[in-house]
Motif scaffolding. Sequence first.
Motif, PDB file in Angstrom:
ATOM      1  N   ASP A  34      -0.199   0.052  -0.403  1.00  0.00           N
ATOM      2  CA  ASP A  34      -0.093   1.151  -1.352  1.00  0.00           C
ATOM      3  C   ASP A  34       1.247   0.970  -2.177  1.00  0.00           C
ATOM      4  O   ASP A  34       2.004   0.127  -1.800  1.00  0.00           O
ATOM      5  CB  ASP A  34      -0.045   2.345  -0.563  1.00  0.00           C
ATOM      6  CG  ASP A  34       1.245   3.012   0.054  1.00  0.00           C
ATOM      7  OD1 ASP A  34       2.212   2.247  -0.204  1.00  0.00           O
ATOM      8  OD2 ASP A  34       1.169   4.040   0.717  1.00  0.00           O
ATOM      9  N   PRO A  35       1.423   1.831  -3.378  1.00  0.00           N
ATOM     10  CA  PRO A  35       2.487   1.538  -4.167  1.00  0.00           C
ATOM     11  C   PRO A  35       4.040   1.750  -3.293  1.00  0.00           C
ATOM     12  O   PRO A  35       4.953   1.203  -3.831  1.00  0.00           O
ATOM     13  CB  PRO A  35       2.448   2.654  -5.185  1.00  0.00           C
ATOM     14  CG  PRO A  35       1.017   2.915  -5.280  1.00  0.00           C
ATOM     15  CD  PRO A  35       0.575   2.768  -3.937  1.00  0.00           C
ATOM     16  N   SER A  36       3.799   2.413  -2.223  1.00  0.00           N
ATOM     17  CA  SER A  36       5.239   2.231  -1.432  1.00  0.00           C
ATOM     18  C   SER A  36       5.265   1.260  -0.658  1.00  0.00           C
ATOM     19  O   SER A  36       6.294   1.266   0.026  1.00  0.00           O
ATOM     20  CB  SER A  36       5.212   3.697  -0.491  1.00  0.00           C
ATOM     21  OG  SER A  36       5.085   4.971  -1.394  1.00  0.00           O
ATOM     22  N   GLY A  37       4.349   0.281  -0.570  1.00  0.00           N
ATOM     23  CA  GLY A  37       4.669  -0.671   0.412  1.00  0.00           C
ATOM     24  C   GLY A  37       4.080  -0.756   1.785  1.00  0.00           C
ATOM     25  O   GLY A  37       4.605  -1.361   2.790  1.00  0.00           O
ATOM     26  N   ILE A  38       3.143   0.286   1.980  1.00  0.00           N
ATOM     27  CA  ILE A  38       2.603   0.448   3.327  1.00  0.00           C
ATOM     28  C   ILE A  38       1.300   0.066   3.183  1.00  0.00           C
ATOM     29  O   ILE A  38       0.306   0.401   2.367  1.00  0.00           O
ATOM     30  CB  ILE A  38       2.717   2.078   3.585  1.00  0.00           C
ATOM     31  CG1 ILE A  38       4.099   2.422   3.650  1.00  0.00           C
ATOM     32  CG2 ILE A  38       2.064   2.459   4.770  1.00  0.00           C
ATOM     33  CD1 ILE A  38       4.253   4.017   3.704  1.00  0.00           C
ATOM     34  N   MET A  39       0.824  -0.623   4.239  1.00  0.00           N
ATOM     35  CA  MET A  39      -0.586  -1.203   4.492  1.00  0.00           C
ATOM     36  C   MET A  39      -1.174  -0.001   4.926  1.00  0.00           C
ATOM     37  O   MET A  39      -0.883   0.955   5.860  1.00  0.00           O
ATOM     38  CB  MET A  39      -0.698  -2.027   5.494  1.00  0.00           C
ATOM     39  CG  MET A  39      -0.235  -3.622   5.051  1.00  0.00           C
ATOM     40  SD  MET A  39      -0.457  -4.902   6.250  1.00  0.00           S
ATOM     41  CE  MET A  39       0.710  -4.487   7.462  1.00  0.00           C
ATOM     42  N   ARG A  40      -2.414   0.253   4.502  1.00  0.00           N
ATOM     43  CA  ARG A  40      -3.451   1.505   4.870  1.00  0.00           C
ATOM     44  C   ARG A  40      -5.001   0.920   4.970  1.00  0.00           C
ATOM     45  O   ARG A  40      -5.217   0.001   4.345  1.00  0.00           O
ATOM     46  CB  ARG A  40      -3.595   2.551   3.999  1.00  0.00           C
ATOM     47  CG  ARG A  40      -2.187   3.046   3.662  1.00  0.00           C
ATOM     48  CD  ARG A  40      -1.999   4.180   2.862  1.00  0.00           C
ATOM     49  NE  ARG A  40      -0.690   5.194   2.721  1.00  0.00           N
ATOM     50  CZ  ARG A  40      -0.134   5.807   3.813  1.00  0.00           C
ATOM     51  NH1 ARG A  40      -0.922   6.131   4.860  1.00  0.00           N
ATOM     52  NH2 ARG A  40       1.305   6.302   3.479  1.00  0.00           N
ATOM     53  N   TRP A  41      -5.618   1.472   5.854  1.00  0.00           N
ATOM     54  CA  TRP A  41      -7.267   1.135   5.955  1.00  0.00           C
ATOM     55  C   TRP A  41      -8.018   1.338   4.686  1.00  0.00           C
ATOM     56  O   TRP A  41      -7.675   2.578   4.394  1.00  0.00           O
ATOM     57  CB  TRP A  41      -7.596   1.736   7.248  1.00  0.00           C
ATOM     58  CG  TRP A  41      -7.028   0.977   8.560  1.00  0.00           C
ATOM     59  CD1 TRP A  41      -6.064   1.739   9.300  1.00  0.00           C
ATOM     60  CD2 TRP A  41      -7.434  -0.237   8.878  1.00  0.00           C
ATOM     61  NE1 TRP A  41      -5.748   0.782  10.464  1.00  0.00           N
ATOM     62  CE2 TRP A  41      -6.437  -0.333  10.162  1.00  0.00           C
ATOM     63  CE3 TRP A  41      -8.069  -1.316   8.592  1.00  0.00           C
ATOM     64  CZ2 TRP A  41      -6.647  -1.603  11.093  1.00  0.00           C
ATOM     65  CZ3 TRP A  41      -8.214  -2.335   9.397  1.00  0.00           C
ATOM     66  CH2 TRP A  41      -7.434  -2.710  10.442  1.00  0.00           C
ATOM     67  N   GLY A  42      -8.754   0.891   4.379  1.00  0.00           N
ATOM     68  CA  GLY A  42      -9.582   1.073   3.116  1.00  0.00           C
ATOM     69  C   GLY A  42     -10.377   2.347   3.172  1.00  0.00           C
ATOM     70  O   GLY A  42     -10.365   3.054   2.207  1.00  0.00           O
ATOM     71  N   GLU A  43     -10.860   2.556   4.507  1.00  0.00           N
ATOM     72  CA  GLU A  43     -11.951   3.771   4.405  1.00  0.00           C
ATOM     73  C   GLU A  43     -10.948   5.024   4.724  1.00  0.00           C
ATOM     74  O   GLU A  43     -11.190   6.281   4.100  1.00  0.00           O
ATOM     75  CB  GLU A  43     -12.801   3.562   5.401  1.00  0.00           C
ATOM     76  CG  GLU A  43     -13.821   2.481   5.168  1.00  0.00           C
ATOM     77  CD  GLU A  43     -15.034   2.053   6.076  1.00  0.00           C
ATOM     78  OE1 GLU A  43     -15.783   1.509   5.856  1.00  0.00           O
ATOM     79  OE2 GLU A  43     -14.869   2.922   7.318  1.00  0.00           O
ATOM     80  N   THR A  44     -10.039   5.072   5.713  1.00  0.00           N
ATOM     81  CA  THR A  44      -9.326   6.026   6.004  1.00  0.00           C
ATOM     82  C   THR A  44      -8.009   6.658   5.471  1.00  0.00           C
ATOM     83  O   THR A  44      -7.633   7.782   5.513  1.00  0.00           O
ATOM     84  CB  THR A  44      -9.244   6.152   7.556  1.00  0.00           C
ATOM     85  OG1 THR A  44      -8.294   5.115   7.962  1.00  0.00           O
ATOM     86  CG2 THR A  44     -10.571   6.021   8.415  1.00  0.00           C
ATOM     87  N   LYS A  45      -7.622   5.462   4.818  1.00  0.00           N
ATOM     88  CA  LYS A  45      -6.209   5.523   4.279  1.00  0.00           C
ATOM     89  C   LYS A  45      -5.083   5.786   5.229  1.00  0.00           C
ATOM     90  O   LYS A  45      -3.822   5.882   4.618  1.00  0.00           O
ATOM     91  CB  LYS A  45      -6.231   6.819   3.187  1.00  0.00           C
ATOM     92  CG  LYS A  45      -7.572   6.731   2.198  1.00  0.00           C
ATOM     93  CD  LYS A  45      -7.536   5.544   1.632  1.00  0.00           C
ATOM     94  CE  LYS A  45      -8.979   5.648   0.549  1.00  0.00           C
ATOM     95  NZ  LYS A  45      -9.438   4.312  -0.105  1.00  0.00           N
TER      96      LYS A  45
END
Length: 850
Positions: A34-45
């Motif tokens: 995300d724009p803050s440099g945090i990896m997130r799961w595509g489905e659950t965020k």
Amino acid sequence: MTNNNMRLIINSFLLFLFTYHSTFAQQPNDVYVDPSGIMRWGETKEEVRGFGVNYTVPFAYAYRVAKQLNVNPEQAIDNDVYHFSRLGFDLYRVHVWDTEISDTLGNLLENEHLKLLDYALTKMKTRGMKFVLTPIAYWGNGWPEKDEKTPGFSRKYGKAACLTNPEAIKAQQNYLYQFLNHVNPYTGVAYKNEPDLIAFEISNEPQHGGSTSDVTAFINGMVASMRKTGCKKPVFYNISHSIHLAQGYFDANIDGGTFQWYPTGLQAKHEIMGNLLPNVDDYKIPFAANPRFKKMAKIVYEFDAADVGRSYIYPAMARSFRTAGMQLATHFAYDPTYFAYANTEYDTHYMNLIYTPQKALSLKIASEVFHRVPLYKDYGKFPANIAFGDFKVSYAQDLAEMVTKDKFIYTNNTTTKPANAGALEHVSGSGNSAVVKYEGTGAYFLDKLENGVWRLEVLPDAIWIEDPFGYNSLDKKLAVINWRTWPMSVQLPDLRNNFEITPLNAGNHNAALKSRNNAFNIAPGAYLLVKKGAKTKFHASTQWKNMTLGEFVAPAATLTQTYVLHTPIPEASAGRELDVNVQIVSLQQPEQAQIKILGKNGKSMAFELVRKKGYHYSSQIPAADLGEGTIQYTIVVKEKGVEKHYPAAQKNTANEGENELSFRTNIVPKSSNIAIFNAAKDHQKLLRPYSKTSRISVKENGISELSITPEKAEAYAMRFNFKEKIAGRSADLSGKKNLVLYGRALSQKACEVQIALISTDGSVFGKKVDIEPKDGAYQISLNALKNAEFISLPRPYPGFLPYSLQTTPDNASFNIDQIETLQLSFLPVETVHQNQKSISGIAVERVVLE
């Protein structure tokens, strides 16, 4: 079965595979940044978090050892991956030995190594693990042996040329394209589409030269070849090396950076002692404020407290990683069980659930830290941060623990009591706690299956018979396994006072038994504990979470002789009792164990060794029986009516003199000086940066001195832990008034040195003194010691981490009874040339308390 029916089955299976593959290709749960440099799961965020290990069985040395020892690599992977599941690991990372699975043009070779990697990934998937793959290692495949003649581009070009040579770069781009498109035959899914593959790290520890634009161009070429496959997974690059070119990383088309941490250096060749929590207090990234870096995700590809055999440190490292913004971390490296007895793959590391149970439990707790501690959460500085959230670490107790409402995990004996034992659903540990008491050395696990029904797993004893961080070989046994039955008690309200214990694992022929007041004798294995009167449908083949209840993996017993493990106290005080502590590692409890002191008059005295717990025995020799001078003693163990004298019984005595056939302790007056460092005896365990000019030499008077001349005009320090050296003199510390260094400066001018003492709690007190270019005794009053800085030794990797830190509270006072480490710091001085500094060296004979 008719041909039509067979054809129908085949067509149905092919349709299933097509649908299976299409689902992965069209609806991936790919991670994004995300724009803050945090990896997130595509489905659950949700934020991505993961913790696990590096593990190398498919490649290089580990693969060769499997073949040498006639071990099936697939079975070895099955066994170790089961242990990963018990330790709560959900992440795997490996730098793939590209040199074994590619040719010089970068074409992927479908061979045994790649097949084993596919197999390992598939087995880990079944246990719920995710992956980060580093397709390019640049390494040869030899370590710790010579490289073989492998077919890959890395062997042809080498790491340096791979970063600059156009043909080598082209080969890497070709290789990356084919690697990402490779289809795992066990899953039918290409790596680029594998839903459990979180991200790719392009290569392992590139060390760039040139300009930042060169670095950016190199990285972008690699990323382009990967994106050409259609892969949308995050791509990472190592940015903890060549940090002077960091802007080149920030300008590249990557999603994040990878980091390492070896806070205790590498290759000490012996176990490092002392309080090392200050070494892991803070993972300080020098470019953390860079706006581009803030938008990048951050992961740890390798970390370890190398050469540390204790269990307290990993959760503190995990805490510091989370504070620094790390979302994933993998320890380096998990020792395959089939040759963990020898620790030969990476002898500066040692990690295996069977052979290092307490360290492995510490890593289990560190995994919990990664999943529970919020990203960027700051718990302050050492020593305030040794308790954080649900976690606590203690150097003094060699303890790491986690206590939550439903979980209780600990690495060593603990007095902590869970708030409500009746709410617990998982307990794992080593040693004794308020819930479990156990005399064996193996780890144990308790899992609640349903009300009144628990699964107990008890691993066999592993005992280190040698320092595992030395010079190792497959012919040298460092640890032994013993399948011994020990008393255990389990205090769980859910089971009440009496419960039935039924073996679960295949080959476990121990009869079902009942506890008495929560106590029973247990052998290694997996068991079902059922409350009296309760009924259950659980059995050995029941699938539960990511395991089957009857699963149990442990090597066969390797203990074939009795070992007496004892390090004599070098020096003890006259007029005081002498405590002697011994480990007697035997198949069964000996009939008798004694200390026999060899008297000067030809007579000997015998003192019983009393078993305290497990393999641990102790005795106390009365002060009246200890005269001043050197005492010699042996330890006599009686088994099956036969007495054996140690240390002779476990030595090759053919060429050894009489002195090597007994233990020795010097008994000295209470008023005598206490030596905390002696160059002749202690220089090999001195922690310091390598210096090619350092040497040990004997002077004309027969006294040894250690000469150290720093090679750079910058601060230089060294440290020695003397805790064991003065264990027999601790009661005399309070009577000492001065700290004295015997030595000289090596140049024609005085050398300024700070002499400091470090306490068990990490506080440091020292004073500067000028060492003149002549032999002398340089004395400091202990009352003159002031708050000083803790130097991070051994120097860590990466090198950008802080050199020193303040670990002593402002209101702290020096307590001589708590000291355990000597720290010497050389200080640069101004020269006649403006803005230049020089630093002199010194020769040290000894440091004493007078």
